[in-house]
Design an enzyme around this catalytic site. Structure first.
Site, PDB file in Angstrom:
ATOM      1  N   LYS A 128       2.463   4.244  18.297  1.00 35.99           N
ATOM      2  CA  LYS A 128       2.506   5.654  17.893  1.00 35.99           C
ATOM      3  C   LYS A 128       2.545   6.559  19.117  1.00 35.99           C
ATOM      4  CE  LYS A 128      -0.079   4.593  13.692  1.00 35.99           C
ATOM      5  NZ  LYS A 128      -1.434   4.335  13.179  1.00 35.99           N
ATOM      6  N   LYS A 136       6.160   2.182  12.473  1.00 42.10           N
ATOM      7  CA  LYS A 136       6.024   2.602  13.884  1.00 42.10           C
ATOM      8  C   LYS A 136       6.390   1.509  14.859  1.00 42.10           C
ATOM      9  CE  LYS A 136       2.218   1.540  11.650  1.00 42.10           C
ATOM     10  NZ  LYS A 136       0.992   2.137  11.195  1.00 42.10           N
ATOM     11  N   ILE A 166      -0.676  13.243   8.487  1.00 45.97           N
ATOM     12  CA  ILE A 166      -0.606  14.467   9.309  1.00 45.97           C
ATOM     13  C   ILE A 166       0.860  14.739   9.662  1.00 45.97           C
ATOM     14  CG2 ILE A 166      -1.395  15.603  11.417  1.00 45.97           C
ATOM     15  CD1 ILE A 166      -3.622  13.546  11.631  1.00 45.97           C
ATOM     16  N   THR A 205       0.836  -1.211   0.000  1.00 45.52           N
ATOM     17  CA  THR A 205       0.000   0.000   0.000  1.00 45.52           C
ATOM     18  C   THR A 205       0.871   1.262   0.000  1.00 45.52           C
ATOM     19  OG1 THR A 205      -1.661  -1.194   1.282  1.00 45.52           O
ATOM     20  CG2 THR A 205      -1.824   1.201   1.276  1.00 45.52           C
ATOM     21  N   VAL A 206       1.820   1.335   0.923  1.00 50.15           N
ATOM     22  CA  VAL A 206       2.589   2.575   1.070  1.00 50.15           C
ATOM     23  C   VAL A 206       3.668   2.687  -0.011  1.00 50.15           C
ATOM     24  CG1 VAL A 206       3.910   4.015   2.650  1.00 50.15           C
ATOM     25  CG2 VAL A 206       2.141   2.504   3.560  1.00 50.15           C
ATOM     26  N   GLY A 256      -0.374   8.824   9.874  1.00 51.04           N
ATOM     27  CA  GLY A 256      -0.430   8.836   8.399  1.00 51.04           C
ATOM     28  C   GLY A 256       0.050  10.140   7.786  1.00 51.04           C
ATOM     29  N   GLY A 261      -6.937  -0.621   2.679  1.00 53.35           N
ATOM     30  CA  GLY A 261      -5.486  -0.443   2.879  1.00 53.35           C
ATOM     31  C   GLY A 261      -5.138   0.240   4.187  1.00 53.35           C
ATOM     32  N   GLU A 288      -3.031  -2.938   9.414  1.00 53.91           N
ATOM     33  CA  GLU A 288      -1.692  -3.532   9.384  1.00 53.91           C
ATOM     34  C   GLU A 288      -1.774  -4.935   8.768  1.00 53.91           C
ATOM     35  OE1 GLU A 288       1.185  -1.792  10.520  1.00 53.91           O
ATOM     36  OE2 GLU A 288      -0.413  -0.355  10.259  1.00 53.91           O
TER      37      GLU A 288
HETATM   38  P1  NAP Z   1       1.791  -3.951   2.920  1.00 51.06           P
HETATM   39  O1  NAP Z   1       0.775  -3.442   1.986  1.00 51.06           O
HETATM   40  O2  NAP Z   1       1.565  -5.236   3.617  1.00 51.06           O
HETATM   41  O3  NAP Z   1       3.193  -3.997   2.141  1.00 51.06           O
HETATM   42  C1  NAP Z   1       4.317  -4.550   2.695  1.00 51.06           C
HETATM   43  C2  NAP Z   1       5.372  -4.714   1.615  1.00 51.06           C
HETATM   44  O4  NAP Z   1       6.544  -5.253   2.202  1.00 51.06           O
HETATM   45  C3  NAP Z   1       4.971  -5.653   0.480  1.00 51.06           C
HETATM   46  O5  NAP Z   1       5.355  -5.112  -0.745  1.00 51.06           O
HETATM   47  C4  NAP Z   1       5.762  -6.934   0.764  1.00 51.06           C
HETATM   48  O6  NAP Z   1       6.170  -7.623  -0.388  1.00 51.06           O
HETATM   49  C5  NAP Z   1       6.985  -6.373   1.434  1.00 51.06           C
HETATM   50  N1  NAP Z   1       7.581  -7.360   2.322  1.00 51.06           N
HETATM   51  C6  NAP Z   1       7.007  -7.970   3.380  1.00 51.06           C
HETATM   52  N2  NAP Z   1       7.879  -8.826   3.959  1.00 51.06           N
HETATM   53  C7  NAP Z   1       9.016  -8.749   3.224  1.00 51.06           C
HETATM   54  C8  NAP Z   1      10.255  -9.399   3.301  1.00 51.06           C
HETATM   55  N3  NAP Z   1      10.505 -10.307   4.237  1.00 51.06           N
HETATM   56  N4  NAP Z   1      11.193  -9.064   2.390  1.00 51.06           N
HETATM   57  C9  NAP Z   1      10.945  -8.165   1.414  1.00 51.06           C
HETATM   58  N5  NAP Z   1       9.766  -7.509   1.309  1.00 51.06           N
HETATM   59  C10 NAP Z   1       8.827  -7.808   2.194  1.00 51.06           C
HETATM   60  O7  NAP Z   1       2.078  -2.887   4.075  1.00 51.06           O
HETATM   61  P2  NAP Z   1       1.818  -1.315   4.047  1.00 51.06           P
HETATM   62  O8  NAP Z   1       0.431  -1.048   4.478  1.00 51.06           O
HETATM   63  O9  NAP Z   1       2.318  -0.746   2.764  1.00 51.06           O
HETATM   64  O10 NAP Z   1       2.742  -0.859   5.263  1.00 51.06           O
HETATM   65  C11 NAP Z   1       4.139  -0.723   5.118  1.00 51.06           C
HETATM   66  C12 NAP Z   1       4.668   0.012   6.340  1.00 51.06           C
HETATM   67  O11 NAP Z   1       4.049   1.280   6.466  1.00 51.06           O
HETATM   68  C13 NAP Z   1       4.398  -0.693   7.674  1.00 51.06           C
HETATM   69  O12 NAP Z   1       5.459  -0.416   8.557  1.00 51.06           O
HETATM   70  C14 NAP Z   1       3.135  -0.015   8.174  1.00 51.06           C
HETATM   71  O13 NAP Z   1       2.981  -0.085   9.562  1.00 51.06           O
HETATM   72  C15 NAP Z   1       3.424   1.395   7.730  1.00 51.06           C
HETATM   73  N6  NAP Z   1       2.263   2.256   7.565  1.00 51.06           N
HETATM   74  C16 NAP Z   1       1.184   1.839   6.857  1.00 51.06           C
HETATM   75  C17 NAP Z   1       0.109   2.705   6.673  1.00 51.06           C
HETATM   76  C18 NAP Z   1      -1.102   2.303   5.898  1.00 51.06           C
HETATM   77  O14 NAP Z   1      -2.081   3.055   5.907  1.00 51.06           O
HETATM   78  N7  NAP Z   1      -1.106   1.174   5.217  1.00 51.06           N
HETATM   79  C19 NAP Z   1       0.154   3.981   7.247  1.00 51.06           C
HETATM   80  C20 NAP Z   1       1.279   4.379   7.971  1.00 51.06           C
HETATM   81  C21 NAP Z   1       2.337   3.520   8.125  1.00 51.06           C
HETATM   82  P3  NAP Z   1       5.134  -8.318  -1.412  1.00 51.06           P
HETATM   83  O15 NAP Z   1       4.237  -7.208  -1.888  1.00 51.06           O
HETATM   84  O16 NAP Z   1       5.986  -8.845  -2.480  1.00 51.06           O
HETATM   85  O17 NAP Z   1       4.387  -9.346  -0.617  1.00 51.06           O
HETATM   86  N1  HSE Z   2      -2.950   0.466  10.447  1.00 48.04           N
HETATM   87  C1  HSE Z   2      -2.686   1.836  10.701  1.00 48.04           C
HETATM   88  C2  HSE Z   2      -3.971   2.538  11.044  1.00 48.04           C
HETATM   89  C3  HSE Z   2      -2.068   2.471   9.493  1.00 48.04           C
HETATM   90  O1  HSE Z   2      -5.029   1.974  10.797  1.00 48.04           O
HETATM   91  O2  HSE Z   2      -3.923   3.636  11.583  1.00 48.04           O
HETATM   92  C4  HSE Z   2      -1.602   3.882   9.738  1.00 48.04           C
HETATM   93  O3  HSE Z   2      -0.533   3.919  10.611  1.00 48.04           O
END
Ligand code: NAP
Ligand code: HSE
Length: 436
Positions: free
Chosen positions: A209, A109, A140, A16-17, A138, A191, A194
């Site tokens: 957080k 985080k 902010i 997603t990110v 996110g 999306g 977690e």
């Molecule tokens: P996600 O959609 O699950 O994406 C995770 C990515 O990491 C995927 O591309 C996955 O690869 C890759 N990955 C996972 N394990 C791996 C490994 N062992 N080696 C290499 N690549 C690996 O997660 P996300 O929502 O984007 O979140 C990513 C980070 O941002 C997290 O720390 C999350 O807490 C943070 N975050 C998320 C949001 C949100 O709204 N989603 C907001 C703020 C912060 P594949 O795609 O190939 O499986």
């Molecule tokens: N899973 C987190 C949330 C993503 O729902 O707030 C943003 O950090």
């Protein structure tokens, strides 16, 4: 600008990110370059599954299977980690980068809450940036707001809504009267959640957080283990309905206070739990995946930050803001002061706190049950402000919901102790404190 070398990125994690960051850089690249003072160029990308369709054309980026090769590459200026997880590959990558003097940007985080202090020490030792704006709330810019804008203040209290998934679930339950398990899947599809959504619904993500915000606000070492955490798993649609009847909304609130004496911090209180928020409080109007943070500074007064707390676009916006700071060479210590100056705090004694509380009981519909509850409250010295009783629904029992007067919150635990084991109760009572 053309003669300034571009800032070359490796992006690890393309979910997603990560996907959002690529899309943002492709769409806003020219503007971002003007603001950064140089072009931002994605040189290498990495994730688990090379063959996965990510809805964006990645064929013109170099795919790297072995992310461990990235920190030492001379043609990469910054590594952007968007994998997630407190330990494992994300932490290994962070340590490698910071040890080798490679600037590091992350949205993780969990990793910052558990290892942020060590990573900050390492970043300072190597003289490189450790940036994590997207890790809290996110899109902010609250890390920047506290770390820079409010840096002149003594902050006594920081609180807010820090989990978009829970806020989306609670406000959808409120609007549509659905059970929480029915709404969770929507939050995942959008999306917000977690990879393991129990981190969201059990309050752990918000606690990660909060521990980061506490450190920035109070100048203390991050102390995730001392956060008291309750999630939203046991909040019923009925709680939301009764709260509304009593003039409140239910929100997962993260709150931290640092008690001070003679200008010295003497105890850190950190708690994440579902609370009743009066309908006229600004947090009651934070709906859907929005987040909000309130920080109370001794000179600036009350600051209120609000915006999208999760999802692809807002989170990518925060990640790219960090990348722009690195491109401008604008960064300082990760937690607003050198890591060795952050103070270690003891956990404050929550037993002394006062407030009002909502208590909900599901009980057998028979004579004397209400008297049993009110007797326990009398004996625990808890005074009732308002009460609602609803007739029994099938085998769920009758519902008694009440709000207490202001008093010692420890007495509420005493009520629960006194009623523990009573066969009048159909299930465990629910207690939510009131944000006054
Ligand atoms: P996600 O959609 O699950 O994406 C995770 C990515 O990491 C995927 O591309 C996955 O690869 C890759 N990955 C996972 N394990 C791996 C490994 N062992 N080696 C290499 N690549 C690996 O997660 P996300 O929502 O984007 O979140 C990513 C980070 O941002 C997290 O720390 C999350 O807490 C943070 N975050 C998320 C949001 C949100 O709204 N989603 C907001 C703020 C912060 P594949 O795609 O190939 O499986
Ligand atoms: N899973 C987190 C949330 C993503 O729902 O707030 C943003 O950090």
């Amino acid at each position: 600008m053309n003669d300034i070398a571009p800032l070359r990125l490796a992006i690890v994690g393309l979910g997603t990110v990560g996907g959002g960051v690529i899309r943002l850089l492709e769409e806003n690249g020219a503007l971002v370059a003007r603001r950064a003072g140089r072009a931002i160029e994605v040189v290498a990308i990495s994730a688990r599954d090379r063959g996965k369709d990510r809805g964006v054309d990645l064929s013109h980026y170099e795919w790297v299977d072995d992310m461990a090769s990235l920190p030492s590459r001379a043609d990469i200026d910054v590594v952007v980690e968007l994998i997630g997880g407190a330990d494992g590959p994300a932490l290994t990558l962070a340590r490698q980068c910071l040890t080798l003097g490679k600037p590091f940007v992350t949205a993780n985080k969990a990793m910052i809450a558990h290892h942020g202090l060590d990573l900050a020490h390492q970043a300072e030792k190597s003289g490189v940036a450790l940036k994590y704006e997207a890790a809290v709330a996110g899109g902010i810019p609250v890390i920047k707001g506290l770390r820079e804008g409010a840096a002149a203040n003594r902050i006594k209290r920081v609180y807010g809504i820090l989990n978009g998934t829970c806020n989306y679930i609670l406000s959808t339950m409120e609007r549509e009267g659905k059970a929480f398990s029915d709404v969770l899947a929507d939050a995942q599809r959008l999306g917000y959640a977690e990879a393991d959504p129990t981190f969201d619904i059990d309050g752990i993500d918000a606690a990660h957080k909060l521990s980061i915000l506490s450190s920035l606000s109070f100048g203390t070492e991050i102390d995730f283990p001392s956060v008291d955490i309750t999630g939203i798993r046991h909040v019923l649609a009925a709680d939301i309905r009764e709260a509304a009847a009593l003039g409140f909304k239910v929100r997962l609130v993260a709150l931290a206070e640092c008690e001070a004496e003679g200008g010295r911090n003497i105890g850190l209180f950190q708690r994440v739990h579902p609370m009743l928020v009066p309908v006229d409080h600004p947090l009651a109007h934070v709906d859907g995946a929005l987040n909000a943070v309130v920080a109370e500074g001794n000179f600036v007064g009350r600051l209120f930050f609000q915006g999208a707390g999760a999802g692809e676009g807002p989170t990518a916006s925060a990640v790219v803001a960090d990348i722009i700071d690195v491109a401008r060479d604008e960064y300082g210590p990760a937690f607003a002061m050198p890591a060795e100056w952050l103070q270690r705090q003891v956990k404050a004694d929550a037993g002394q706190r006062t407030g009002r509380a909502y208590m909900r009981f599901r009980v057998k519909d028979r004579p004397g049950v209400l008297a049993e509850i009110t007797a326990a409250m009398r004996d625990a010295n808890v005074s009732i402000e308002s009460v609602i009783q609803r007739a029994a629904v099938e085998d769920e029992g009758a519902l008694v919901a009440l709000v207490t007067h202001q008093g010692a919150l420890a007495c509420i635990d005493d009520v629960l102790r006194r009623l523990g084991g009573s066969d009048s109760l159909v299930d465990t009572p629910m207690v939510m404190h009131i944000l006054d």
